[in-house]
Design a protein around this motif. Structure first.
Motif, PDB file in Angstrom:
ATOM      1  N   LYS A  93     -16.302  -9.727 -11.692  1.00 15.85           N
ATOM      2  CA  LYS A  93     -15.461  -8.884 -12.539  1.00 15.85           C
ATOM      3  C   LYS A  93     -15.446  -7.449 -12.022  1.00 15.85           C
ATOM      4  O   LYS A  93     -14.404  -6.797 -11.976  1.00 15.85           O
ATOM      5  CB  LYS A  93     -15.969  -8.916 -13.974  1.00 15.85           C
ATOM      6  N   ALA A  94     -16.630  -6.945 -11.589  1.00 19.37           N
ATOM      7  CA  ALA A  94     -16.705  -5.581 -11.051  1.00 19.37           C
ATOM      8  C   ALA A  94     -15.910  -5.474  -9.756  1.00 19.37           C
ATOM      9  O   ALA A  94     -15.217  -4.476  -9.508  1.00 19.37           O
ATOM     10  CB  ALA A  94     -18.172  -5.202 -10.809  1.00 19.37           C
ATOM     11  N   ALA A  95     -15.967  -6.510  -8.910  1.00 20.29           N
ATOM     12  CA  ALA A  95     -15.200  -6.509  -7.662  1.00 20.29           C
ATOM     13  C   ALA A  95     -13.708  -6.516  -7.950  1.00 20.29           C
ATOM     14  O   ALA A  95     -12.914  -5.862  -7.263  1.00 20.29           O
ATOM     15  CB  ALA A  95     -15.579  -7.727  -6.814  1.00 20.29           C
ATOM     16  N   PHE A  96     -13.291  -7.244  -8.997  1.00 16.67           N
ATOM     17  CA  PHE A  96     -11.881  -7.284  -9.394  1.00 16.67           C
ATOM     18  C   PHE A  96     -11.408  -5.899  -9.833  1.00 16.67           C
ATOM     19  O   PHE A  96     -10.343  -5.426  -9.417  1.00 16.67           O
ATOM     20  CB  PHE A  96     -11.699  -8.292 -10.533  1.00 16.67           C
ATOM     21  N   GLU A  97     -12.200  -5.227 -10.672  1.00 14.22           N
ATOM     22  CA  GLU A  97     -11.818  -3.891 -11.157  1.00 14.22           C
ATOM     23  C   GLU A  97     -11.746  -2.895 -10.005  1.00 14.22           C
ATOM     24  O   GLU A  97     -10.852  -2.043  -9.964  1.00 14.22           O
ATOM     25  CB  GLU A  97     -12.810  -3.426 -12.210  1.00 14.22           C
ATOM     26  N   GLU A  98     -12.674  -3.009  -9.057  1.00 13.86           N
ATOM     27  CA  GLU A  98     -12.667  -2.098  -7.914  1.00 13.86           C
ATOM     28  C   GLU A  98     -11.451  -2.339  -7.040  1.00 13.86           C
ATOM     29  O   GLU A  98     -10.799  -1.390  -6.583  1.00 13.86           O
ATOM     30  CB  GLU A  98     -13.949  -2.318  -7.088  1.00 13.86           C
ATOM     31  N   ALA A  99     -11.089  -3.605  -6.805  1.00 16.54           N
ATOM     32  CA  ALA A  99      -9.908  -3.925  -6.000  1.00 16.54           C
ATOM     33  C   ALA A  99      -8.639  -3.446  -6.684  1.00 16.54           C
ATOM     34  O   ALA A  99      -7.712  -2.953  -6.048  1.00 16.54           O
ATOM     35  CB  ALA A  99      -9.833  -5.437  -5.759  1.00 16.54           C
ATOM     36  N   GLN A 100      -8.598  -3.567  -8.006  1.00 15.61           N
ATOM     37  CA  GLN A 100      -7.426  -3.113  -8.772  1.00 15.61           C
ATOM     38  C   GLN A 100      -7.250  -1.601  -8.644  1.00 15.61           C
ATOM     39  O   GLN A 100      -6.139  -1.105  -8.447  1.00 15.61           O
ATOM     40  CB  GLN A 100      -7.595  -3.528 -10.230  1.00 15.61           C
ATOM     41  N   LYS A 101      -8.381  -0.860  -8.739  1.00 14.01           N
ATOM     42  CA  LYS A 101      -8.312   0.593  -8.588  1.00 14.01           C
ATOM     43  C   LYS A 101      -7.845   0.966  -7.193  1.00 14.01           C
ATOM     44  O   LYS A 101      -7.057   1.903  -7.016  1.00 14.01           O
ATOM     45  CB  LYS A 101      -9.688   1.202  -8.861  1.00 14.01           C
ATOM     46  N   THR A 102      -8.322   0.238  -6.181  1.00 13.67           N
ATOM     47  CA  THR A 102      -7.944   0.538  -4.797  1.00 13.67           C
ATOM     48  C   THR A 102      -6.456   0.351  -4.585  1.00 13.67           C
ATOM     49  O   THR A 102      -5.783   1.198  -3.976  1.00 13.67           O
ATOM     50  CB  THR A 102      -8.722  -0.380  -3.839  1.00 13.67           C
ATOM     51  N   ALA A 152      -0.734   3.121  -4.291  1.00 10.27           N
ATOM     52  CA  ALA A 152       0.630   3.378  -4.790  1.00 10.27           C
ATOM     53  C   ALA A 152       0.838   4.818  -5.229  1.00 10.27           C
ATOM     54  O   ALA A 152       1.961   5.289  -5.323  1.00 10.27           O
ATOM     55  CB  ALA A 152       0.932   2.440  -5.958  1.00 10.27           C
ATOM     56  N   THR A 153      -0.252   5.541  -5.494  1.00 15.33           N
ATOM     57  CA  THR A 153      -0.111   6.893  -6.036  1.00 15.33           C
ATOM     58  C   THR A 153      -0.726   7.976  -5.164  1.00 15.33           C
ATOM     59  O   THR A 153      -0.579   9.157  -5.454  1.00 15.33           O
ATOM     60  CB  THR A 153      -0.767   6.975  -7.426  1.00 15.33           C
ATOM     61  N   ALA A 154      -1.384   7.570  -4.078  1.00 23.57           N
ATOM     62  CA  ALA A 154      -2.133   8.545  -3.288  1.00 23.57           C
ATOM     63  C   ALA A 154      -1.238   9.634  -2.721  1.00 23.57           C
ATOM     64  O   ALA A 154      -1.646  10.786  -2.577  1.00 23.57           O
ATOM     65  CB  ALA A 154      -2.877   7.847  -2.164  1.00 23.57           C
ATOM     66  N   GLN A 155       0.027   9.277  -2.366  1.00 24.92           N
ATOM     67  CA  GLN A 155       0.913  10.254  -1.723  1.00 24.92           C
ATOM     68  C   GLN A 155       1.957  10.827  -2.679  1.00 24.92           C
ATOM     69  O   GLN A 155       2.915  11.454  -2.269  1.00 24.92           O
ATOM     70  CB  GLN A 155       1.613   9.591  -0.544  1.00 24.92           C
ATOM     71  N   ALA A 156       1.786  10.593  -3.971  1.00 29.17           N
ATOM     72  CA  ALA A 156       2.774  11.083  -4.935  1.00 29.17           C
ATOM     73  C   ALA A 156       2.800  12.607  -4.981  1.00 29.17           C
ATOM     74  O   ALA A 156       1.765  13.252  -4.962  1.00 29.17           O
ATOM     75  CB  ALA A 156       2.466  10.531  -6.324  1.00 29.17           C
ATOM     76  N   MET A 161       0.345  -2.925   2.340  1.00 32.79           N
ATOM     77  CA  MET A 161       0.386  -4.317   1.927  1.00 32.79           C
ATOM     78  C   MET A 161       0.314  -5.245   3.135  1.00 32.79           C
ATOM     79  O   MET A 161      -0.317  -6.306   3.083  1.00 32.79           O
ATOM     80  CB  MET A 161       1.670  -4.586   1.127  1.00 32.79           C
ATOM     81  N   ALA A 162       0.976  -4.828   4.235  1.00 32.07           N
ATOM     82  CA  ALA A 162       0.923  -5.641   5.457  1.00 32.07           C
ATOM     83  C   ALA A 162      -0.497  -5.709   6.005  1.00 32.07           C
ATOM     84  O   ALA A 162      -0.958  -6.760   6.462  1.00 32.07           O
ATOM     85  CB  ALA A 162       1.868  -5.065   6.517  1.00 32.07           C
ATOM     86  N   LEU A 163      -1.222  -4.577   5.944  1.00 31.98           N
ATOM     87  CA  LEU A 163      -2.614  -4.555   6.398  1.00 31.98           C
ATOM     88  C   LEU A 163      -3.474  -5.464   5.533  1.00 31.98           C
ATOM     89  O   LEU A 163      -4.330  -6.194   6.046  1.00 31.98           O
ATOM     90  CB  LEU A 163      -3.148  -3.118   6.368  1.00 31.98           C
ATOM     91  N   LEU A 164      -3.237  -5.408   4.212  1.00 31.44           N
ATOM     92  CA  LEU A 164      -4.002  -6.272   3.307  1.00 31.44           C
ATOM     93  C   LEU A 164      -3.706  -7.748   3.586  1.00 31.44           C
ATOM     94  O   LEU A 164      -4.614  -8.585   3.568  1.00 31.44           O
ATOM     95  CB  LEU A 164      -3.663  -5.936   1.848  1.00 31.44           C
ATOM     96  N   ALA A 165      -2.417  -8.049   3.849  1.00 28.40           N
ATOM     97  CA  ALA A 165      -2.047  -9.437   4.136  1.00 28.40           C
ATOM     98  C   ALA A 165      -2.700  -9.918   5.434  1.00 28.40           C
ATOM     99  O   ALA A 165      -3.180 -11.050   5.513  1.00 28.40           O
ATOM    100  CB  ALA A 165      -0.521  -9.560   4.235  1.00 28.40           C
ATOM    101  N   ALA A 166      -2.714  -9.030   6.453  1.00 24.12           N
ATOM    102  CA  ALA A 166      -3.345  -9.393   7.729  1.00 24.12           C
ATOM    103  C   ALA A 166      -4.845  -9.601   7.550  1.00 24.12           C
ATOM    104  O   ALA A 166      -5.431 -10.519   8.131  1.00 24.12           O
ATOM    105  CB  ALA A 166      -3.079  -8.304   8.779  1.00 24.12           C
ATOM    106  N   GLU A 167      -5.448  -8.727   6.746  1.00 20.27           N
ATOM    107  CA  GLU A 167      -6.886  -8.854   6.488  1.00 20.27           C
ATOM    108  C   GLU A 167      -7.191 -10.153   5.752  1.00 20.27           C
ATOM    109  O   GLU A 167      -8.166 -10.843   6.073  1.00 20.27           O
ATOM    110  CB  GLU A 167      -7.360  -7.661   5.662  1.00 20.27           C
ATOM    111  N   LYS A 168      -6.348 -10.496   4.790  1.00 22.55           N
ATOM    112  CA  LYS A 168      -6.543 -11.743   4.051  1.00 22.55           C
ATOM    113  C   LYS A 168      -6.365 -12.948   4.975  1.00 22.55           C
ATOM    114  O   LYS A 168      -7.104 -13.934   4.884  1.00 22.55           O
ATOM    115  CB  LYS A 168      -5.551 -11.842   2.893  1.00 22.55           C
TER     116      LYS A 168
END
Length: 273
Positions: A39-48, A53-57, A142-149
């Motif tokens: 559950k903690a890993a899920f919350e951390e991944a969600q925050k990441t 999506a907002t880092a460059q806003a 998202m492409a990096l995440l897909a490649a990592e997965k």
């Protein structure tokens, strides 16, 4: 599969991105209810992912819109009134001046509207450009995440194959240890005693230089017999050859395509059965 392997499998990221199947999603939701670490890993991944999506806003100045409309209102101090002019009455000086004032005021108002429209248009263009850049950045992430997965999925697939080999009662495993010149090198031969097929896991060998290739040898009655050429795509997956009898296995580095006899000074690992 333990908790850490389950977390690193990529199922959490797949669930958040909406790619998980209903079965995978149901299992993850059940696991999260009973496993605090998942559950903690899920919350951390969600925050990441939210951060991506907002880092460059970039938020426009909060008072920009009010400044534009204040400027317009300052120049619209008098409501526009265009008097009707009779064509039968001679035009006087005062009448001409009043008409000129109306025309000047009308032109000023149109300029004001044009300036305001231009500013709003530029804001809209800037906003669209920012949105497009943000979308492009998100797509790269998202492409990096897909490649990592995908890499994680391939690693899990290879691990599953090895587990299957370890659990196969017909499979004999032979550990090949590094010789004196290459003490850190290791490899594992999987020899199916039923089919006589030989598989090789050589992840612990250095990457072969260009134009060179690892060759597996079986030692039969004291004589080396070629047991096939190794390539990374065959690792633990495709049989290199069929060997009916052997007392040991060894690996040498040969010119690409292999050699009829082993180059002894280029031997990396060897193991007896």
């Amino acid at each position: 599969m333990n908790t850490k392997e389950y977390i690193s499998s990529g199922i959490i990221e797949s669930y958040i991105l909406g790619h998980a199947s209903p079965e995978e999603a149901g299992i993850l939701e059940c696991v999260m209810k009973n496993n605090a670490e998942v559950k903690a890993a899920f919350e951390e991944a969600q925050k990441t992912l939210e951060h991506l999506a907002t880092a460059q806003a970039v938020t426009p100045p909060s008072d920009l819109k009010s400044k534009i409309w204040n400027k317009i209102q300052q120049e619209q101090t008098v409501e526009e009134v265009i008097p009707s002019v009779s064509t039968n009455v001679p035009e006087t000086k005062d009448h001409r001046e009043a008409t000129e004032r109306v025309i000047i005021k009308e032109n000023t108002q149109w300029k004001t509207y044009a300036i305001a429209a231009s500013v709003l248009f530029l804001i809209s263009v800037a906003g669209n450009l920012f949105w497009m850049n943000s979308q492009s950045s998100d797509k790269k992430e998202m492409a990096l995440l897909a490649a990592e997965k995908q890499a994680q999925d391939q690693a899990m697939e290879k691990m599953d194959r090895k587990i299957g080999m370890f659990s196969n009662p017909d499979m004999q495993m032979v550990m090949l240890k590094g010789v004196e010149k290459h003490p850190d090198s290791k490899a594992m031969v999987f020899w199916d005693k039923k089919t006589k097929e030989v598989y090789l896991n050589a992840e612990k060998l250095p990457k072969a230089p260009a134009g060179m290739q690892y060759q597996l040898w079986a030692i039969e009655d004291g004589q080396p017999v070629s047991a096939g050429m190794y390539t990374e795509d065959k690792d633990s997956r495709i049989a290199l050859s069929n060997i009916s009898n052997a007392q040991a296995f060894a690996i040498t580095l040969e010119k690409e395509g292999g050699s009829k006899v082993p180059t002894m000074e280029n031997m990396f690992v060897m193991g007896e059965i």
